[in-house]
Scaffold this motif. Structure first.
Motif, PDB file in Angstrom:
ATOM      1  N   TRP A 241       0.822  -1.209   0.000  1.00  0.00           N
ATOM      2  CA  TRP A 241       0.000   0.000   0.000  1.00  0.00           C
ATOM      3  C   TRP A 241       0.859   1.264   0.000  1.00  0.00           C
ATOM      4  CZ3 TRP A 241      -4.544   0.129  -1.786  1.00  0.00           C
ATOM      5  CH2 TRP A 241      -5.462  -0.891  -1.575  1.00  0.00           C
TER       6      TRP A 241
ATOM      7  N   ARG B  49     -14.588 -11.434  -6.082  1.00  0.00           N
ATOM      8  CA  ARG B  49     -15.199 -11.368  -4.754  1.00  0.00           C
ATOM      9  C   ARG B  49     -14.997 -12.672  -3.990  1.00  0.00           C
ATOM     10  NH1 ARG B  49     -19.107  -8.013  -7.537  1.00  0.00           N
ATOM     11  NH2 ARG B  49     -20.287  -9.855  -8.185  1.00  0.00           N
TER      12      ARG B  49
ATOM     13  N   GLU C  40     -11.435 -12.781  -2.728  1.00  0.00           N
ATOM     14  CA  GLU C  40     -11.263 -11.921  -1.546  1.00  0.00           C
ATOM     15  C   GLU C  40     -11.844 -12.607  -0.318  1.00  0.00           C
ATOM     16  OE1 GLU C  40     -11.579  -7.213  -0.472  1.00  0.00           O
ATOM     17  OE2 GLU C  40     -13.161  -8.064  -1.725  1.00  0.00           O
TER      18      GLU C  40
ATOM     19  N   THR D 113     -11.537  -4.109 -10.442  1.00  0.00           N
ATOM     20  CA  THR D 113     -11.215  -3.042  -9.490  1.00  0.00           C
ATOM     21  C   THR D 113     -12.439  -2.563  -8.719  1.00  0.00           C
ATOM     22  OG1 THR D 113     -11.447  -1.347 -11.232  1.00  0.00           O
ATOM     23  CG2 THR D 113      -9.253  -2.271 -10.877  1.00  0.00           C
ATOM     24  N   GLU D 114     -13.604  -2.667  -9.330  1.00  0.00           N
ATOM     25  CA  GLU D 114     -14.829  -2.224  -8.653  1.00  0.00           C
ATOM     26  C   GLU D 114     -15.401  -3.273  -7.708  1.00  0.00           C
ATOM     27  OE1 GLU D 114     -17.404  -1.179 -11.854  1.00  0.00           O
ATOM     28  OE2 GLU D 114     -16.095   0.456 -12.569  1.00  0.00           O
TER      29      GLU D 114
ATOM     30  N   VAL E  89     -13.587  -5.434  -5.533  1.00  0.00           N
ATOM     31  CA  VAL E  89     -12.846  -5.810  -4.323  1.00  0.00           C
ATOM     32  C   VAL E  89     -12.165  -4.605  -3.701  1.00  0.00           C
ATOM     33  CG1 VAL E  89     -12.470  -8.173  -5.121  1.00  0.00           C
ATOM     34  CG2 VAL E  89     -10.776  -6.408  -5.670  1.00  0.00           C
ATOM     35  N   SER E  90     -11.760  -4.776  -2.435  1.00  0.00           N
ATOM     36  CA  SER E  90     -11.059  -3.708  -1.715  1.00  0.00           C
ATOM     37  C   SER E  90      -9.573  -3.973  -1.574  1.00  0.00           C
ATOM     38  CB  SER E  90     -11.686  -3.524  -0.328  1.00  0.00           C
ATOM     39  OG  SER E  90     -11.586  -4.721   0.433  1.00  0.00           O
TER      40      SER E  90
ATOM     41  N   THR F 154      -5.230  -4.558  -6.531  1.00  0.00           N
ATOM     42  CA  THR F 154      -5.466  -5.270  -7.786  1.00  0.00           C
ATOM     43  C   THR F 154      -4.251  -5.129  -8.709  1.00  0.00           C
ATOM     44  OG1 THR F 154      -6.574  -3.305  -8.691  1.00  0.00           O
ATOM     45  CG2 THR F 154      -7.961  -5.003  -7.670  1.00  0.00           C
TER      46      THR F 154
ATOM     47  N   HIS G  22      -4.154  -1.134  -9.297  1.00  0.00           N
ATOM     48  CA  HIS G  22      -3.139  -0.640  -8.368  1.00  0.00           C
ATOM     49  C   HIS G  22      -1.713  -0.994  -8.765  1.00  0.00           C
ATOM     50  CE1 HIS G  22      -6.714  -0.946  -5.558  1.00  0.00           C
ATOM     51  NE2 HIS G  22      -6.324   0.308  -5.384  1.00  0.00           N
TER      52      HIS G  22
END
Length: 289
Positions: free
Chosen positions: A21, A191, A194, A229-230, A232-233, A236, A256
């Motif tokens: 991150w 999803r 994740e 990308t939309e 999951v949190s 990516t 990302h």
């Protein structure tokens, strides 16, 4: 791994994800995961780290190619023999890369048994332990079924290793991830990944070992990346065919991390061939990828 170390390994994994991150945020929302020759040769790993790269990926197909295992000369053929690379060789590569990269660079590793395998692989808990001790932060996997991926995540996490796993298209040449044909299927697979605990989720573009040279990428890939990308949190990734001509288009997708390997390999081959030809005073054909 003993239960009395589970909290310790969770902290280890959290520390690894903080590196990811931090790289994403420091590079404006999209960072680079450098692989291929820049992650299996410690000299070139240091070069890209000195340039600002914060994520590296040594992997067994690239190491097999670098070592000339069975005489392979390209990544397509390296995929066919990758399972024969000894895990101790990968441990040595990781140790060397970690030594020159320093502690703040994230290192994820592709190993025999972590991809969709064509042959049985002798892979046990000790190998996960050895990789973590060698300096790996995570494991780069291309499992193509949820059952295998679930077991992989559990074993990796028990040793403090993150997992980056991938979604592929059913028509891809190599089975490099859980198959998903439509954007809706991509979102559903992401999803579920994740929910299984996958730490980073990537999309294979289908352009592996031969990306588009123009400054854009196909609309279908953009739609699939948007679905990922939309959904999951977690961070990516996009992998396959990303090069100096089209990477700007990937930045525009919201992904990302862009994964680049073959493009670096091609640059290195051209530079070495052109320089060698100067020394011997003759024109030498530039090697193809």
């Amino acid at each position: 791994m003993n239960d009395f170390q589970s909290a310790d390994m969770e902290r280890r994994r959290e520390h690894a994800m903080a590196k990811v991150w931090n790289a994403i945020n420091d590079h404006g929302g999209t960072t680079l995961l450098s692989t291929g020759i820049t992650a299996d040769d410690a000299r070139l790993a240091k070069a890209v780290v000195d340039a600002g790269v914060r994520m590296l990926e040594p992997n067994h197909p690239a190491i097999a190619l670098a070592r000339g295992l069975h005489g392979v000369k390209d990544m397509h053929n390296a995929e066919a023999v990758r399972h024969e690379l000894d895990l101790t060789e990968i441990d040595r590569v990781v140790q060397g890369v970690r030594a020159v990269a320093g502690p703040d660079v994230f290192v994820t590793v592709g190993i025999p048994g972590g991809f969709t395998e064509l042959q049985p692989v002798d892979l046990g808990e000790r190998h996960f332990y050895d990789l973590a001790r060698a300096g790996a932060d995570g494991l780069h996997t291309h499992k193509s079924c949820f059952q295998d991926l679930d077991a992989w995540v559990a074993m990796a996490h028990s040793h403090g290793l993150t997992v980056d796993a991938y979604i592929a298209h059913p028509d891809d040449r190599h089975p490099f991830g859980i198959p998903a044909g439509t954007p809706e299927e991509v979102a559903a697979v992401a999803r579920r990944m994740e929910d299984q605990g996958v730490d980073m989720i990537g999309l294979m573009t289908g352009m592996s070992y031969g990306g588009t040279e123009a400054g854009d990428i196909p609309g279908e890939i953009k739609e699939r990346l948007a679905a990922l990308t939309e959904a999951v949190s977690v961070p990516t990734l996009a992998e396959g065919g990303i090069n100096a001509d089209n990477y700007h288009a990937f930045r525009g997708t919201g992904v990302h991390v862009i994964v680049v390997g073959t493009s670096f390999d091609d640059v290195a081959r051209r530079a070495v061939a052109e320089t060698a030809s100067k020394y011997i005073g003759t024109a030498v054909p530039v090697p193809s990828s």
